[in-house]
Design an enzyme around this catalytic site. Structure first.
Site, PDB file in Angstrom:
ATOM      1  N   SER A   1      24.954 -58.137 101.135  1.00  0.00           N
ATOM      2  CA  SER A   1      25.831 -57.143 100.669  1.00  0.00           C
ATOM      3  C   SER A   1      25.351 -56.659  99.259  1.00  0.00           C
ATOM      4  CB  SER A   1      27.142 -57.627 100.657  1.00  0.00           C
ATOM      5  OG  SER A   1      27.575 -57.829 102.180  1.00  0.00           O
TER       6      SER A   1
ATOM      7  N   LYS B   1      32.171 -54.304  91.240  1.00  0.00           N
ATOM      8  CA  LYS B   1      32.782 -54.645  92.478  1.00  0.00           C
ATOM      9  C   LYS B   1      34.314 -55.073  92.304  1.00  0.00           C
ATOM     10  CE  LYS B   1      31.396 -56.594  97.191  1.00  0.00           C
ATOM     11  NZ  LYS B   1      30.508 -57.146  98.042  1.00  0.00           N
TER      12      LYS B   1
ATOM     13  N   SER C   1      29.080 -54.447 102.356  1.00  0.00           N
ATOM     14  CA  SER C   1      30.419 -54.816 101.405  1.00  0.00           C
ATOM     15  C   SER C   1      30.445 -54.204 100.092  1.00  0.00           C
ATOM     16  CB  SER C   1      30.859 -56.370 101.364  1.00  0.00           C
ATOM     17  OG  SER C   1      30.257 -56.829 100.391  1.00  0.00           O
TER      18      SER C   1
END
Length: 468
Positions: free
Chosen positions: A180, A83, A156
């Site tokens: 998330s 991420k 997210s």
């Protein structure tokens, strides 16, 4: 090599075994994965930034080491992605924010450093919401769900969910402050672990809510998640809040099964506002776990309404601290959703925070007491199954709906407990639905074991989207 659909959707641990047996070249595999990303991701936007040069260099090193008999573990030579809130010294880290697009971290974050030390190949940085909150910055790309482009890809860590589900990496790192890791895992048919708070170092990751944030793996199976967690977990001197407890070999006991385990169900907590597909997934998991020898025990879960309401001002204040260098001084560079969330902090008093802190501690104790006599708790990921992006945008305008969405997720950010998300069904239009198993603090090994047992008798985790 040509990356067939079967190979692209293989489990991380299956690919690892082939690499270590010499049947698959890390370099050829990485080249093929980069080609697949180039061919498929234009329609999904799961990657914010590819890192082909460093990925190929890492693959060449892994190939040479494995050829010499040096094997660093189950991630060695396997293409993964992280991420884009995880620092990488060799590529910018934007955290979904236009104002950070050029930010170069001074070093790799701890999770990235540990993945690289384990021989993993980092393909690139995955797209995400702005600052890891709920909305996307208007100048950043929005990842799409590979199962259905109209469907919500999860919040997210949506890029992590989309890329892993679409066969554009063999596993990814997500973060979870209120759901998330769990939301995109459920939405994309993946297995994700939100670890115990402090089990995985947060050093070198952009912060949303410091006492709520967790980094964890998003993968295709519980076995894969165990392999990744075993690499990234453990104490880190750069993060003094990380836990000093020894890290077990999560893979070693993964075949232990669930016979004799007592698994809790909280029917009254689950019933309100939980739709039919979510309850059907719970029933699927219940039936499979009972058939495997577990005993189901009904419990009364503490009233979570107040702690759920407390999550919002607490997270807003913690986020305001994380953004104090740029907000409100650079408000114009922020998207509306994150800016409005940060504004909440101005109205939260010191007395408010103290009351929240005390209620949070009390809730944690109540949950621990409710779980006396059980080993794990089975709950939905969310009450609303397979929502569209439009559903979520509409819900964002009505706080009670958003609160209901977070009901089964943010409670465990407030307690710090670990959970594993498992695919366990689909909606009538084919969108994945997940369930959660929740453990006591530092019970990740048991979660991996139970998740693997469930996946040994079901095939939800082996179903994949059909890409154009």
């Amino acid at each position: 090599m040509t990356l067939t659909g079967e190979m692209a959707f293989a489990e991380l641990t299956e690919v690892s075994a082939q690499i270590q047996a010499g049947a698959v070249s890390p370099v050829a595999l990485t080249e093929a994965m980069l080609e697949r990303i180039a061919a498929k991701d234009g329609a999904l936007h799961s990657y914010e930034r590819l890192m082909p040069e460093s990925a190929l260099a890492e693959a060449a090193l892994a190939e040479a080491e494995i050829a010499r008999g040096v094997v660093r573990g189950p991630l060695h030579g396997v293409p993964l992605a992280v991420k884009d809130l995880c620092w990488t010294a060799d590529a910018p880290t934007a955290a979904g924010m236009a104002l950070h697009r050029a930010f170069m971290a001074p070093e790799d974050g701890t999770v990235v450093a540990r993945l690289r030390a384990a021989g993993a190949i980092i393909l690139g940085k995955l797209a995400m919401t702005e600052g890891a909150y709920a909305g996307y910055h208007p100048h950043m790309t929005v990842p799409l769900n590979p199962w259905d482009v109209e469907a919500w890809p999860g919040t997210s860590s949506s890029g992590s969910g989309a890329a892993t589900a679409a066969g554009l990496c063999y596993g990814s790192i997500g973060s979870d402050t209120g759901g998330s890791i769990r939301f995109p895992s459920a939405a994309n048919g993946l297995t994700g672990i939100k670890p115990t708070w402090g089990r995985v170092s947060r050093y070198g990751a952009f912060e949303l809510g410091g006492t709520l944030d967790n980094l964890g793996p998003m993968t295709r199976s519980a076995r894969d998640a165990a392999a990744m967690l075993g690499v990234i977990a453990g104490y880190d001197a750069k993060d003094p809040t990380s836990l000093r407890a020894a890290v077990p070999d999560y893979l070693a006991g993964i075949d232990g099964g669930v016979a004799g385990l007592r698994i809790g169900l909280a029917p009254r907590w689950m019933a309100e506002g939980t739709d039919a597909p979510a309850m059907a997934a719970i029933e699927e998991a219940r039936r499979a776990l009972v058939d495997l020898g577990a005993t189901m025990v009904e419990i009364d879960f503490p009233d979570s309404q107040q702690v759920l309401q407390d999550w919002f001002p607490l997270c807003a204040v913690e986020a305001a601290v994380a953004h104090e260098a740029t907000f409100p001084s650079r408000r114009a560079d922020y998207g509306v959703i994150l800016a409005q969330f940060l504004d909440i902090a101005a109205d939260v008093t010191a007395a408010d925070l103290q009351k929240i802190a005390l209620r949070r501690l009390a809730f944690r104790g109540e949950v621990e007491a409710a779980m006396d006599g059980i080993d794990l708790l089975l709950v939905p990921v969310q009450g609303m199954s397979g929502p569209t992006m439009a559903d979520i945008l509409t819900a964002a305008e009505a706080d009670p709906v958003i609160a209901d969405l977070l009901r089964f997720s943010s409670a465990f950010n407030m307690t710090g407990q670990p959970t594993i998300t498992l695919p366990a069904g689909v909606t009538s239009n084919g969108r994945p639905v997940g369930v959660q198993l929740v453990g006591r603090h530092l019970d990740e090994a048991l979660l991996c074991r139970a998740g693997h047992a469930f996946q040994s008798v079901t095939d939800w985790h082996k179903r994949h989207p059909r890409l154009q």
